[in-house]
Design an enzyme around this catalytic site. Structure first.
Site, PDB file in Angstrom:
ATOM      1  N   ARG A  30      -3.893   9.127  -0.533  1.00 58.26           N
ATOM      2  CA  ARG A  30      -3.692   7.687  -0.289  1.00 58.26           C
ATOM      3  C   ARG A  30      -3.284   7.537   1.163  1.00 58.26           C
ATOM      4  O   ARG A  30      -2.212   8.015   1.556  1.00 58.26           O
ATOM      5  CB  ARG A  30      -2.574   7.201  -1.222  1.00 58.26           C
ATOM      6  CG  ARG A  30      -2.234   5.736  -1.071  1.00 58.26           C
ATOM      7  CD  ARG A  30      -1.107   5.327  -2.013  1.00 58.26           C
ATOM      8  NE  ARG A  30      -0.777   3.924  -1.861  1.00 58.26           N
ATOM      9  CZ  ARG A  30       0.035   3.451  -0.915  1.00 58.26           C
ATOM     10  NH1 ARG A  30       0.598   4.310  -0.033  1.00 58.26           N
ATOM     11  NH2 ARG A  30       0.291   2.168  -0.844  1.00 58.26           N
ATOM     12  N   LYS A  57       4.553   8.369   6.396  1.00 60.53           N
ATOM     13  CA  LYS A  57       5.880   8.287   5.794  1.00 60.53           C
ATOM     14  C   LYS A  57       6.960   8.858   6.708  1.00 60.53           C
ATOM     15  O   LYS A  57       6.682   9.681   7.598  1.00 60.53           O
ATOM     16  CB  LYS A  57       5.876   8.953   4.416  1.00 60.53           C
ATOM     17  CG  LYS A  57       5.099   8.089   3.407  1.00 60.53           C
ATOM     18  CD  LYS A  57       5.187   8.571   1.993  1.00 60.53           C
ATOM     19  CE  LYS A  57       4.500   7.586   1.058  1.00 60.53           C
ATOM     20  NZ  LYS A  57       4.472   8.060  -0.355  1.00 60.53           N
TER      21      LYS A  57
HETATM   22  C1  7PM Z   1       8.539   5.208   0.730  1.00 59.60           C
HETATM   23  C2  7PM Z   1       7.754   5.262   1.861  1.00 59.60           C
HETATM   24  C3  7PM Z   1       8.042   4.655  -0.403  1.00 59.60           C
HETATM   25  C4  7PM Z   1       6.452   4.771   1.840  1.00 59.60           C
HETATM   26  C5  7PM Z   1       6.752   4.177  -0.431  1.00 59.60           C
HETATM   27  C6  7PM Z   1       5.978   4.246   0.688  1.00 59.60           C
HETATM   28  C7  7PM Z   1       2.738   5.856  -2.745  1.00 59.60           C
HETATM   29  C8  7PM Z   1       2.263   4.792  -3.505  1.00 59.60           C
HETATM   30  C9  7PM Z   1       3.367   4.010  -1.790  1.00 59.60           C
HETATM   31  C10 7PM Z   1       2.468   7.200  -3.182  1.00 59.60           C
HETATM   32  C11 7PM Z   1       1.314   6.251  -5.054  1.00 59.60           C
HETATM   33  C12 7PM Z   1       4.133   3.072   1.827  1.00 59.60           C
HETATM   34  C13 7PM Z   1       4.543   3.860   0.629  1.00 59.60           C
HETATM   35  N1  7PM Z   1       3.409   5.359  -1.664  1.00 59.60           N
HETATM   36  N2  7PM Z   1       1.542   4.970  -4.640  1.00 59.60           N
HETATM   37  N3  7PM Z   1       2.656   3.643  -2.902  1.00 59.60           N
HETATM   38  N4  7PM Z   1       1.749   7.335  -4.345  1.00 59.60           N
HETATM   39  N5  7PM Z   1       0.623   6.480  -6.182  1.00 59.60           N
HETATM   40  O1  7PM Z   1       3.076   3.478   2.362  1.00 59.60           O
HETATM   41  O2  7PM Z   1       2.864   8.209  -2.558  1.00 59.60           O
HETATM   42  O3  7PM Z   1       4.800   2.107   2.174  1.00 59.60           O
HETATM   43  S1  7PM Z   1       4.137   2.851  -0.750  1.00 59.60           S
END
Ligand code: 7PM
Length: 377
Positions: free
Chosen positions: A348, A313
């Site tokens: 994750r 991230k």
């Molecule tokens: C911002 C940066 C938003 C990266 C989302 C992402 C999570 C998820 C994602 C999390 C759960 C990416 C992520 N992150 N689900 N889905 N928890 N439960 O890797 O932290 O793109 S998306």
């Protein structure tokens, strides 16, 4: 809302540090706790007490009678018990995730074409779904306990994906993996995608929107009766990184998760199907993300497995000066390891093999009383 900040002295009859938000007569209860030899103060709308749990409940009884002490006692008992009891396994239709005995690694499978997304997208229309399935298999061989399949990027500024396109991306992958008895979580905020994915064999619904994106999602999850990840997000992917502000990010995220658990129970979703997640990167500054990671342990008071997603991230890039998402391995591993050492049950991640090894050491280091944590387990 009761949050146990620390209860490590309770087993020996010592005090616990307990934060209670939205407690009526908080100031009066605080003075009664102090009068009984505890320490208590009111900070904003929270009562912060360092006292034996029974002292706090008795003080509430003296000032507010049984109507105040009763509900508080239930909340305090559950929070202290979950803090002291440690994580619990998560039963799913395709087998239990062993959160009670060791950290669980969730491999990320982005079935999205946007090349920007962390270099981890595995979607080429010409060889779909084979490429995605092959990557999932590689993560499972590397030690992933489950695979999180997502057909729509939830990154800040990501383009929304129409439902039929999202289904085209995820269903063939879910079907193929579920047919091999792989535990699959579907990363979607659309009710129909969740339903179709579970019907195709997905075992968990991972909805970053906490049901706010599609009004039918929570009811659908209740009908499906599958485990559900409750995640905190401030705003929407489009707006969430515009100057997010909190007074106490941990307390506010905790209260959201606790309220959401209660809301889901009212919808008929059993508490033991829930996983909680503070939503790293979802409407948080770098400082907020670090505070949430430092204080992961406080989320274990909810008595549910805590999921942490830091992998690749942008806050990691900001701290370590690594521009390219797929180059953020060290920061991803360190944050996963520290989160596990501080009580997280599920991480994750993109880089499965490296993380599996790192969290094993982190769990051993944390002196975690969970069985199977002894070195060499
Ligand atoms: C911002 C940066 C938003 C990266 C989302 C992402 C999570 C998820 C994602 C999390 C759960 C990416 C992520 N992150 N689900 N889905 N928890 N439960 O890797 O932290 O793109 S998306």
């Amino acid at each position: 809302m009761v949050r146990v900040v620390d209860a490590s002295l309770v087993p020996s009859g010592g005090p616990a540090r307990i934060s209670v938000s939205r407690l009526p007569l908080a100031a009066e209860v605080a003075s009664a706790v102090a009068a009984a030899g505890g320490v208590a103060e009111v900070v904003e709308d929270r009562l912060l007490a360092t006292a034996r749990p029974s002292q706090l409940v008795d003080a509430a009884g003296r000032r507010g009678g049984a109507d105040l002490a009763g509900p508080l006692e239930i909340e305090v008992e559950r929070a202290v018990a979950s803090w002291l009891g440690g994580p619990v396994d998560l039963a799913t239709p395709s087998g239990a995730l062993p959160c009670g005995s060791r950290p669980v690694v969730m491999g990320i499978l982005n079935v999205t074409p946007d090349s920007f997304s962390d270099g981890g997208s595995h979607y080429r229309p010409e060889d779909h779904p084979a490429a995605a399935i092959a990557h999932a298999r590689r993560m499972l061989e590397e030690g992933a306990d489950l695979v999180d399949v997502g057909g729509e990027s939830t990154r800040p500024g990501a383009e929304p994906v129409p439902e039929d396109e999202e289904l085209r991306r995820v269903l063939p992958v879910v079907e193929a993996l579920a047919a091999d008895d792989v535990t699959v979580s579907i990363d979607t905020s659309k009710a129909n995608v969740a339903r179709r994915a579970v019907e195709a064999g997905a075992a968990i619904v991972n909805d970053v929107s906490a049901g706010t994106n599609d009004g039918l999602l929570l009811r659908t999850v209740a009908e499906l009766g599958v485990p559900y990840v409750v995640m905190h997000m401030r705003g929407t992917p489009r707006t969430m990184q515009r100057d997010p502000r909190y007074t106490d990010v941990v307390a506010e995220v905790y209260d959201f998760l606790s309220d959401q658990i209660r809301r889901l129970e009212l919808l008929g979703i059993r508490r033991d199907l829930l996983v909680v997640d503070p939503g790293i990167g979802f409407g948080k500054t770098v400082a907020h993300n670090l505070e949430l990671l430092r204080r992961v342990r406080e989320f274990t008071s909810l008595g549910r497995p805590v999921l942490i997603g830091t992998s690749r991230k942008s806050f990691l890039g900001t701290i370590s000066g690594v521009e390219e998402a797929s180059e953020r391995l060290e920061g991803s591993i360190v944050t996963a390891a520290i989160a596990v050492a501080r009580g997280a049950s599920i991480v994750r991640v993109h880089d499965v093999a490296e993380t599996v090894r790192a969290v094993r050491v982190a769990a051993a280091l944390s002196g975690d009383p969970r069985p199977g944590q002894e070195p060499g387990a």
